[in-house]
Scaffold this active site. Structure first.
Site, PDB file in Angstrom:
ATOM      1  N   HIS A   1      -3.312   6.624 -12.395  1.00 31.34           N
ATOM      2  CA  HIS A   1      -3.055   5.184 -12.242  1.00 31.34           C
ATOM      3  C   HIS A   1      -2.020   4.701 -13.261  1.00 31.34           C
ATOM      4  O   HIS A   1      -2.400   4.212 -14.335  1.00 31.34           O
ATOM      5  CB  HIS A   1      -4.360   4.401 -12.453  1.00 31.34           C
ATOM      6  CG  HIS A   1      -5.309   4.499 -11.312  1.00 31.34           C
ATOM      7  ND1 HIS A   1      -5.422   3.527 -10.354  1.00 31.34           N
ATOM      8  CD2 HIS A   1      -6.174   5.472 -10.966  1.00 31.34           C
ATOM      9  CE1 HIS A   1      -6.336   3.879  -9.461  1.00 31.34           C
ATOM     10  NE2 HIS A   1      -6.803   5.068  -9.809  1.00 31.34           N
TER      11      HIS A   1
ATOM     12  N   GLU B   1      -0.372   2.075 -13.321  1.00 35.20           N
ATOM     13  CA  GLU B   1      -0.441   0.616 -13.527  1.00 35.20           C
ATOM     14  C   GLU B   1      -1.463   0.251 -14.598  1.00 35.20           C
ATOM     15  O   GLU B   1      -1.453  -0.877 -15.089  1.00 35.20           O
ATOM     16  CB  GLU B   1      -0.758  -0.085 -12.194  1.00 35.20           C
ATOM     17  CG  GLU B   1      -2.209  -0.060 -11.726  1.00 35.20           C
ATOM     18  CD  GLU B   1      -2.652   1.276 -11.125  1.00 35.20           C
ATOM     19  OE1 GLU B   1      -1.898   2.265 -11.210  1.00 35.20           O
ATOM     20  OE2 GLU B   1      -3.777   1.335 -10.586  1.00 35.20           O
TER      21      GLU B   1
ATOM     22  N   CYS C   1      -3.077   7.530  -6.409  1.00 34.52           N
ATOM     23  CA  CYS C   1      -4.484   7.886  -6.260  1.00 34.52           C
ATOM     24  C   CYS C   1      -4.951   7.809  -4.801  1.00 34.52           C
ATOM     25  O   CYS C   1      -4.559   8.649  -4.001  1.00 34.52           O
ATOM     26  CB  CYS C   1      -5.313   7.034  -7.199  1.00 34.52           C
ATOM     27  SG  CYS C   1      -6.793   7.891  -7.736  1.00 34.52           S
TER      28      CYS C   1
END
Ligand code: GLN
Length: 248
Positions: free
Chosen positions: A182, A184, A79
């Protein structure tokens, strides 16, 4: 033992450290040039790329980051991190979307970038400023977008690993993996595994010297693919199959 640094100046670094731990890789927050030198891999997290750029300058980290990428150690840029890594940060057209909404130029500001990944991106290009949404890539990878950059062009130095509605959202060039989303923030660890496969391999190739034991969990995570350290440049085909295999 090799460990992965997470650039922790601003943004979502803690979740990356957790994600790396989940695949058996040691992770440390990195804020200065000395730590950067010692890291075996690096995550450039999401957040606010303009703020990150300022902090990189304030901490005198630009040179160290350049050296890190030049060394060929693996990098995962997500990002805002992708915006920093891009060859170019483009601008939208100049016209206002609707009265009072601000021009495209204001909403998608251009800025300096490092050029570590051969892509052009446009900031905040999937909707209004606060937009965030979840989706699945065309290949089935879970995606979380938060004011995400759009990858508007992919040069010959990079290849597309995943798309959403036909548009690239995960790309790789050399040892640098870039995600517009994202990874994660989902339970799926394929992107982290893929980005740092070379580290997992180099660690598990020397089990007798591995004292921390934290890499052992990674040994079964990348089965059948043994590129070895530094071999990430030539594994695009196997990467795709790893990524698209079902299960995280
Ligand atoms: N819109 C942010 C930027 O331009 C990136 C958003 C994110 O990292 N989630 O830096």
């Amino acid at each position: 033992m090799a460990w992965v640094g997470v650039l922790s100046l601003q943004g979502g670094f803690a979740a990356h450290a957790r994600a790396l731990g989940e695949i058996g890789l040691a992770a440390r927050e990195v804020r200065d040039a000395r730590e950067l030198e010692e890291a075996g891999g690096l995550v450039l997290p999401g957040g606010e790329s303009t703020a990150q750029l300022r902090l990189i300058e304030r901490h005198g980290l630009a040179e160290g980051l350049e050296a890190f990428v030049a060394s060929g150690r693996p990098v995962l840029a997500t990002c805002a991190g992708l915006i920093l890594a891009a060859r170019q940060v483009g601008q939208g057209g100049g016209s206002a979307v609707r009265p009072g909404a601000g021009s495209e130029r204001e909403r998608r500001p251009s800025q300096r970038s490092f050029g570590w990944l051969d892509v052009e991106v446009e900031r905040n290009a999937y909707g209004r400023q606060l937009d965030s949404f979840e989706a699945r890539s065309d290949e089935g990878l879970p995606l979380v977008f938060i004011r995400a950059p759009r990858i508007t062009s992919v040069g010959s130095g990079a290849s597309v690993l995943a798309r959403w509605r036909g548009e690239p959202v995960l790309v790789r060039g050399g040892a640098v993996t870039g995600a517009a989303f994202h990874p994660e923030l989902t339970p799926d660890r394929r992107v982290h595994r893929l980005a740092f496969a070379a580290i997992a391999e180099s660690v598990t190739a020397r089990p007798a010297r591995s004292t921390g034991g934290s890499a052992s969990a990674a040994s079964g995570d990348v089965p059948g693919q043994d590129p070895g350290a530094g071999a990430v440049h030539r594994v695009h085909a196997s990467e795709r199959s790893q990524l698209h295999r079902s299960g995280a």
